[in-house]
Design an enzyme around this catalytic site. Structure first.
Site, mmCIF file in Angstrom:
data_model
loop_
_atom_site.group_PDB
_atom_site.id
_atom_site.type_symbol
_atom_site.label_atom_id
_atom_site.label_comp_id
_atom_site.label_asym_id
_atom_site.label_seq_id
_atom_site.Cartn_x
_atom_site.Cartn_y
_atom_site.Cartn_z
ATOM 1 N N HIS A 224 0.894 -1.231 -0.132
ATOM 2 C CA HIS A 224 0.128 0.029 0.114
ATOM 3 C C HIS A 224 0.672 1.029 0.043
ATOM 4 O O HIS A 224 1.917 1.266 0.602
ATOM 5 C CB HIS A 224 -0.855 -0.091 1.287
ATOM 6 C CG HIS A 224 -1.978 0.953 1.215
ATOM 7 N ND1 HIS A 224 -1.971 2.437 1.560
ATOM 8 C CD2 HIS A 224 -3.424 0.920 0.853
ATOM 9 C CE1 HIS A 224 -3.146 2.806 1.259
ATOM 10 N NE2 HIS A 224 -4.067 2.112 0.670
ATOM 11 N N ASP B 47 -7.960 -5.127 0.036
ATOM 12 C CA ASP B 47 -8.539 -6.002 -1.035
ATOM 13 C C ASP B 47 -8.369 -7.391 -0.969
ATOM 14 O O ASP B 47 -8.705 -8.098 -1.792
ATOM 15 C CB ASP B 47 -8.064 -5.498 -2.514
ATOM 16 C CG ASP B 47 -8.787 -3.942 -2.846
ATOM 17 O OD1 ASP B 47 -9.844 -3.821 -2.532
ATOM 18 O OD2 ASP B 47 -8.193 -3.007 -3.479
HETATM 19 N N1 ACO Z 1 4.225 -7.612 -5.004
HETATM 20 C C1 ACO Z 1 5.558 -7.626 -5.244
HETATM 21 N N2 ACO Z 1 6.367 -6.364 -4.815
HETATM 22 C C2 ACO Z 1 5.682 -5.472 -4.632
HETATM 23 C C3 ACO Z 1 4.344 -5.145 -4.349
HETATM 24 C C4 ACO Z 1 3.527 -6.462 -4.520
HETATM 25 N N3 ACO Z 1 2.126 -6.518 -4.433
HETATM 26 N N4 ACO Z 1 4.141 -4.090 -3.869
HETATM 27 C C5 ACO Z 1 5.117 -3.241 -3.933
HETATM 28 N N5 ACO Z 1 6.283 -4.268 -3.978
HETATM 29 C C6 ACO Z 1 7.693 -3.780 -4.139
HETATM 30 C C7 ACO Z 1 8.081 -2.972 -5.406
HETATM 31 O O1 ACO Z 1 8.290 -3.619 -6.385
HETATM 32 C C8 ACO Z 1 8.955 -2.040 -5.217
HETATM 33 O O2 ACO Z 1 10.346 -2.678 -4.949
HETATM 34 P P1 ACO Z 1 11.761 -1.979 -5.103
HETATM 35 O O3 ACO Z 1 12.046 -0.853 -4.061
HETATM 36 O O4 ACO Z 1 12.765 -3.005 -5.098
HETATM 37 O O5 ACO Z 1 11.595 -1.315 -6.389
HETATM 38 C C9 ACO Z 1 8.649 -1.840 -3.489
HETATM 39 O O6 ACO Z 1 7.874 -2.880 -2.941
HETATM 40 C C10 ACO Z 1 7.859 -0.432 -3.107
HETATM 41 O O7 ACO Z 1 6.678 -0.481 -4.177
HETATM 42 P P2 ACO Z 1 6.172 0.606 -4.877
HETATM 43 O O8 ACO Z 1 5.594 0.282 -6.260
HETATM 44 O O9 ACO Z 1 7.421 1.646 -4.834
HETATM 45 O O10 ACO Z 1 5.483 1.228 -3.721
HETATM 46 P P3 ACO Z 1 3.893 2.314 -4.140
HETATM 47 O O11 ACO Z 1 3.674 2.899 -2.789
HETATM 48 O O12 ACO Z 1 4.157 3.135 -5.332
HETATM 49 O O13 ACO Z 1 2.765 1.263 -4.414
HETATM 50 C C11 ACO Z 1 1.011 -0.171 -4.530
HETATM 51 C C12 ACO Z 1 1.727 0.850 -3.698
HETATM 52 C C13 ACO Z 1 0.623 0.335 -6.165
HETATM 53 C C14 ACO Z 1 -0.276 -0.347 -4.061
HETATM 54 C C15 ACO Z 1 1.705 -1.601 -4.832
HETATM 55 O O14 ACO Z 1 2.036 -2.168 -3.297
HETATM 56 C C16 ACO Z 1 0.954 -2.528 -5.471
HETATM 57 O O15 ACO Z 1 0.958 -2.488 -6.593
HETATM 58 N N6 ACO Z 1 0.306 -3.690 -4.863
HETATM 59 C C17 ACO Z 1 -0.410 -4.494 -5.675
HETATM 60 C C18 ACO Z 1 -1.859 -4.013 -6.116
HETATM 61 C C19 ACO Z 1 -2.912 -3.796 -5.011
HETATM 62 O O16 ACO Z 1 -3.136 -4.492 -4.153
HETATM 63 N N7 ACO Z 1 -3.313 -2.427 -4.942
HETATM 64 C C20 ACO Z 1 -4.496 -2.185 -4.169
HETATM 65 C C21 ACO Z 1 -3.982 -1.154 -3.067
HETATM 66 S S1 ACO Z 1 -5.064 -0.777 -1.887
HETATM 67 C C22 ACO Z 1 -6.311 0.243 -2.723
HETATM 68 O O17 ACO Z 1 -6.126 1.092 -3.672
HETATM 69 C C23 ACO Z 1 -7.737 -0.040 -2.238
#
Ligand code: ACO
Length: 432
Positions: A308, A366
């Site tokens: 998140h 979710d």
């Molecule tokens: N699976 C694997 N790796 C992940 C995941 C995941 N679900 N989420 C984040 N990471 C990793 C990224 O690759 C990144 O790695 P790095 O530092 O080596 O590059 C690190 O964790 C940080 O992730 P970011 O994408 O930079 O974090 P951000 O805050 O931008 O993204 C997000 C948050 C979009 C929710 C992300 O965690 C994601 O895509 N999750 C899966 C989709 C999801 O469940 N979305 C629902 C969110 S809740 C809502 O909107 C109601």
């Protein structure tokens, strides 16, 4: 309240500026950089707005490190336990919990705004049988501006009030019409003797030939999910509503923009993506393979329902939903749901994996919501629509707060231009 100044110096020490620092009621202070460009001819750069507060707001507070979520100061856990969705909607819109009379009036107004203009119902016939319900939802909500002209004046407090009640009341009706279109059944009209969630289940699952009995556990589960989805401060869809609304567009168009933003898999579309991912994983023996994919930087796969932008701790909503998920499945006699078992195992494996630990990736709201919706008989393509029903309350609360703010400006970010510098046009004959 301005309490301090932040002094920003250029690296060679030749430039310096004092920036006011503002404190909120709780949470980090903010540095007011609004004069930076005017005084020093520089912009700030913050892709994804990770360090940028876009507005003042009194609605919702999140502490992502501690896993705290407050609606108008009340912890979401207390509201989930003791309140109900319509009362929470009132709280988010008006700032205080209602007394009995206010709650009755509000609830009755929502009930009496649930019907749709018949002309709008005919729109559904134009959609393909397999149209995604989110496409129908955004189109129909956008088209409300073509029907409800009495609420288009954003400067009228009365019009804004009617709009707020109308859209909250009609979202379940629109969602049900979209669902009926996808399953090829006739539309079922709302009933004024039913509560908000009962009515939704009635419109989804009754048919003109027979009323479907309403399951109280399904009502309880939906009500809880709507409370937990009702608001989440300046998330992507809410910021979209504020941004679209900042141009002075009508409120239906602003909400339709928010619905479009919610659809994406990184935001509200994740509940649908979680279920599809669990189905793809298929069995516990494949979990390690998918965990490895999620960790592989060359693979675009992410563990849906994990991570998140704000919570770097367990999402407080996910804890509450997990309990409800068990309750619903127990009640439905599906204690041994293979999907739930798979989800629990996946959660366990991910939470103990160094990659997820180091990056503070926990299950989000979710992760479990889709399993509940599936147990209630709601198809996967409708999951994000269900999220939108709850979140409409937050969108409306934020839109109203923005419109009523006398210091409001059109949202207009700047950029760091990395394209070609100025150059002269070359005629077609002279180009290589
Ligand atoms: N699976 C694997 N790796 C992940 C995941 C995941 N679900 N989420 C984040 N990471 C990793 C990224 O690759 C990144 O790695 P790095 O530092 O080596 O590059 C690190 O964790 C940080 O992730 P970011 O994408 O930079 O974090 P951000 O805050 O931008 O993204 C997000 C948050 C979009 C929710 C992300 O965690 C994601 O895509 N999750 C899966 C989709 C999801 O469940 N979305 C629902 C969110 S809740 C809502 O909107 C109601």
């Amino acid at each position: 309240m301005t309490k301090d100044v932040f002094i920003l110096n250029s690296s060679d020490g030749s430039e310096s500026i004092e920036l006011p620092v503002e404190s909120g009621a709780i949470g980090p202070d903010v540095i007011d950089i609004s004069k930076l460009y005017e005084e020093k001819n520089v912009f700030t750069y913050d892709p994804g707005f990770v360090s940028t507060a876009s507005c003042h707001s009194k609605i919702t507070y999140i502490d992502g490190d501690e896993g705290i979520l407050l609606y108008r100061g009340y912890p979401v856990e207390q509201l989930a336990k003791s309140s109900h969705f319509i009362e929470v909607a009132y709280l988010l819109l008006y700032g205080e919990l209602p007394n009995k009379n206010l709650l009755n009036d509000f609830s009755s107004s929502i009930t009496h705004h649930t019907m749709l203009n018949e002309g709008m119902l005919r729109f559904f016939n134009g959609f393909r049988y397999d149209a995604h319900p989110m496409a129908m939802l955004s189109a129909i909500v956008g088209s409300m501006s073509a029907y409800y002209h009495d609420t288009m004046d954003i400067n009228s407090v009365h019009a804004r009030e009617i709009f707020a009640h109308r859209i909250i009341a009609k979202l379940p009706t629109i969602a049900a019409a979209a669902y009926k279109h996808t399953v090829g059944q006739p539309f079922v009209y709302p009933r004024n003797d039913l509560g908000y969630c009962e009515n939704l289940l009635h419109m989804f699952f009754s048919v003109p030939a027979e009323n479907q009995e309403i399951d109280p556990v399904a009502v309880e589960a939906l009500d809880l999910l709507f409370i937990l989805h009702a608001d989440h401060e300046q998330n992507c869809s809410t910021s979209t509503v504020r941004m679209a609304g900042s141009s002075g567009t009508n409120p239906y168009s602003a909400i339709a923009a928010g619905i479009s933003a919610l659809w994406g898999p990184a935001h509200g579309g994740a509940n649908e993506a979680v279920l599809r991912m669990l189905e793809d994983i298929g069995s516990k023996k494949n979990i390690q393979k998918y965990i490895a994919k999620a960790k592989n930087k060359d693979d675009p796969f992410r563990l849906m329902g994990f991570g998140h932008r704000v919570y770097k701790n367990y999402d407080p909503r996910a804890k509450i939903i997990r309990e409800m998920c068990h309750k619903v499945l127990n009640q439905k006699g599906r204690n041994n749901s293979p999907l739930l078992e798979l989800a629990i195992e996946l959660e366990e494996v991910a939470l103990n994996d160094p990659y997820f630990i180091e990056k503070n990736l926990y299950p989000n709201v979710d992760f479990y919501s889709g399993i509940i919706y599936q147990a209630l008989g709601i198809p996967t393509s409708m999951f994000t629509v269900m999220f939108a029903i709850g979140r409409t309350v937050g969108w409306v609360a934020h839109w109203r707060e923005m419109i009523a703010d006398p210091s409001g400006k059109i949202s207009r970010p700047r950029q760091l231009y990395t394209g070609q510098p100025e150059r002269d046009y070359m005629s077609l004959d002279n180009r290589a």
